[in-house]
Design an enzyme around this catalytic site. Structure first.
Site: not given
Length: 253
Positions: A122, A125, A176
């Site tokens: 995360e 990202h 992703e």
């Protein structure tokens, strides 16, 4: 109208000058500052709507792992970490240095190293500015759908569906996969065992229900993710071993 469409496409190509940490070209029409503002506002709204855990031990555990990961960014910021009481098997990181973890994730990410794999993903990202890229892609897709409909007379909704399947979704899957690999790098540098990222996704496969075909999904399939992580393992295992040898031995619980 055809000339306008050409100008619009050329303008997007000129603007598309950003490069991700793994060398992938990115469309970027919004600034990092704008994304930070959006991230902070979204996090503030979420805290107002979703209860934060009252379990101090759980909060300390997640914060310990998150701080170890975000310290590897060397961005000088102290990231805010919140644990939300919710059965979602999920976590997120937002521009503006925010990390959120739902308590449901702790039933699947069963060790500190497995949770570090999720948080590393995360935070990656944010590191790669994927939120800004997604906003830019959505703006581009909407614009192209409208122009395509005006030029050809075809329903813009059909162009929207096509751009979603052939542009937006592949772009999301690329993000992703990139976050998986960058997250693996981050957790290894922080002293978390990168091999546990594979175990995490095996757990996800066991816990998950039926999923759409990869082509129609915003995420790679679990098996694809595992294959990509295993392929990168020879790079990150030495990083992990060096981090441990250098004294990075997280003991979060």
């Amino acid at each position: 109208m055809r000339n306008f469409a050409l100008i619009f496409i050329v303008s997007l190509l000129v603007i598309s000058c950003a490069t991700s940490p793994l060398g992938r070209r990115q469309l970027m029409t919004v600034s990092a500052g704008q994304m930070d503002e959006m991230g902070v506002a979204s996090f503030t709204e979420l805290k107002q709507k979703t209860p934060v855990t009252k379990n101090a031990k759980t909060s300390a555990y997640v914060t310990c792992i998150s701080r170890a990961i975000t310290a590897e960014l060397n961005d000088g910021r102290v990231w805010e970490v919140q644990v939300f009481e919710d059965d979602q098997v999920n976590a997120f990181a937002l521009p503006g240095a925010k990390v959120g973890v739902y308590t449901g994730l702790l039933k699947v990410a069963k060790t500190q190293d497995q949770l570090a794999a999720v948080i590393g993903h995360e935070v990656a990202h944010v590191l790669a500015n994927h939120s800004g890229e997604r906003v830019s892609q959505q703006m581009a897709a909407q614009g192209l759908s409208q122009i395509g409909g005006a030029v050809t007379g075809v329903d813009p909704q059909l162009f929207g569906i096509a751009s979603n399947v052939f542009y937006t979704m592949p772009g999301s899957r690329a993000q992703e996969s990139e976050a998986d690999l960058l997250g693996l790098d981050l957790m290894a540098r922080a002293g978390f065992d990168p091999r546990q990222a594979v175990t995490l996704w095996q757990n996800m496969m066991t816990a998950g229900g039926q999923k759409p075909p990869e082509m129609l999904s915003t995420h790679p399939s679990d098996s694809t993710r595992i294959d990509q992580l295993q392929a990168r393992m020879p790079k990150d295992l030495p990083v992990y071993e060096a981090a441990r040898a250098g004294g990075k031995k997280p003991k979060c619980g």
